[in-house]
Structure formats: C-alpha cells, structure tokens
Design a protein around this motif. Structure first.
Motif, PDB file in Angstrom:
ATOM      1  N   SER A   1      -7.223  16.645 -55.505  1.00  0.00           N
ATOM      2  CA  SER A   1      -6.584  17.865 -55.035  1.00  0.00           C
ATOM      3  C   SER A   1      -6.086  17.641 -53.603  1.00  0.00           C
ATOM      4  O   SER A   1      -4.901  17.551 -53.377  1.00  0.00           O
ATOM      5  N   ARG A   2      -6.953  17.542 -52.635  1.00  0.00           N
ATOM      6  CA  ARG A   2      -6.591  17.204 -51.257  1.00  0.00           C
ATOM      7  C   ARG A   2      -7.791  16.507 -50.625  1.00  0.00           C
ATOM      8  O   ARG A   2      -8.930  16.812 -50.958  1.00  0.00           O
ATOM      9  N   CYS A   3      -7.544  15.616 -49.697  1.00  0.00           N
ATOM     10  CA  CYS A   3      -8.638  14.864 -49.079  1.00  0.00           C
ATOM     11  C   CYS A   3      -8.278  14.538 -47.639  1.00  0.00           C
ATOM     12  O   CYS A   3      -7.192  14.036 -47.372  1.00  0.00           O
ATOM     13  N   CYS A   4      -9.189  14.825 -46.726  1.00  0.00           N
ATOM     14  CA  CYS A   4      -9.031  14.432 -45.329  1.00  0.00           C
ATOM     15  C   CYS A   4     -10.277  13.653 -44.945  1.00  0.00           C
ATOM     16  O   CYS A   4     -11.393  14.130 -45.133  1.00  0.00           O
ATOM     17  N   SER A   5     -10.069  12.469 -44.423  1.00  0.00           N
ATOM     18  CA  SER A   5     -11.187  11.638 -44.011  1.00  0.00           C
ATOM     19  C   SER A   5     -11.012  11.256 -42.555  1.00  0.00           C
ATOM     20  O   SER A   5      -9.955  10.770 -42.161  1.00  0.00           O
ATOM     21  N   CYS A   6     -12.028  11.509 -41.748  1.00  0.00           N
ATOM     22  CA  CYS A   6     -12.033  11.074 -40.355  1.00  0.00           C
ATOM     23  C   CYS A   6     -12.936   9.852 -40.287  1.00  0.00           C
ATOM     24  O   CYS A   6     -14.094   9.913 -40.690  1.00  0.00           O
ATOM     25  N   LYS A   7     -12.404   8.770 -39.790  1.00  0.00           N
ATOM     26  CA  LYS A   7     -13.117   7.488 -39.776  1.00  0.00           C
ATOM     27  C   LYS A   7     -13.111   6.929 -38.375  1.00  0.00           C
ATOM     28  O   LYS A   7     -12.068   6.866 -37.733  1.00  0.00           O
ATOM     29  N   ALA A   8     -14.267   6.558 -37.890  1.00  0.00           N
ATOM     30  CA  ALA A   8     -14.376   5.940 -36.575  1.00  0.00           C
ATOM     31  C   ALA A   8     -14.140   4.439 -36.689  1.00  0.00           C
ATOM     32  O   ALA A   8     -14.588   3.791 -37.631  1.00  0.00           O
ATOM     33  N   ALA A   9     -13.409   3.900 -35.739  1.00  0.00           N
ATOM     34  CA  ALA A   9     -13.006   2.492 -35.781  1.00  0.00           C
ATOM     35  C   ALA A   9     -14.198   1.535 -35.770  1.00  0.00           C
ATOM     36  O   ALA A   9     -14.151   0.478 -36.388  1.00  0.00           O
TER      37      ALA A   9
END
Length: 89
Positions: free
Chosen positions: A19-27
């Motif tokens: 449906s929708r996906c937001c991922s915050c990823k730290a380097a």
C-alpha cells in the motif's frame, strides 16, 4: 546472527501488494545493508520511500564529530515522516 547468504537475499515483496511504505534508515546502522535496501526500495516504485539519516546509528544517534546533535538527527527523522504522511492526503 543471519548467515551471509541470508543477509544478501532481498525480500520478495510485490509492488502491487504494497500500500505505502516509508523507511527511515541511519547510515551507520549495521542491521540493514543500504547496498541491499536501496535497490529493494527502488524496485517497489513510488509507493516506497527511503529516507537516509547521514551518520546515524540504529537509534539515529550521531557522532559528536558530525557537528549535529542527536536531537537534530531525530528532528530530521520526524520532518521526513511528517512530509511523507502529509503526502498521503
């Protein structure tokens, strides 16, 4: 800890089923390899968003030498999520 072969295999997610996906990823987060994650997110198309926090670890904490505070890094995450949520309307 997963074996090397398991770490390298990308998940089989169909863009049509997402449906929708937001991922915050730290380097600096070692739990997900950006070299694997970025192509997966790109393959999911416009329904998926990846926001990378430069210099952050798994909890988005940044090194002092980065010149940013942990609060600034968390504000960046919240701003990215706020923008993403705003785009859902």
């Amino acid at each position: 800890m997963p074996t090397a072969s398991r770490r390298r295999s990308a998940p089989s997610t169909s863009p049509a089923s997402l449906s929708r996906c937001c991922s915050c990823k730290a380097a600096r987060d070692k739990l997900a390899d950006l070299g694997i994650l970025k192509p997966v997110v790109e393959g999911l198309g416009p329904k998926a968003t990846l926001h990378e926090v430069e210099g952050g670890d798994h909890s988005f904490a940044v090194l002092k030498k980065s010149g940013r505070s942990n609060e600034e890094a968390l504000t960046e995450v919240l701003d990215a999520l706020t923008t993403w949520i705003g785009g859902l309307a």
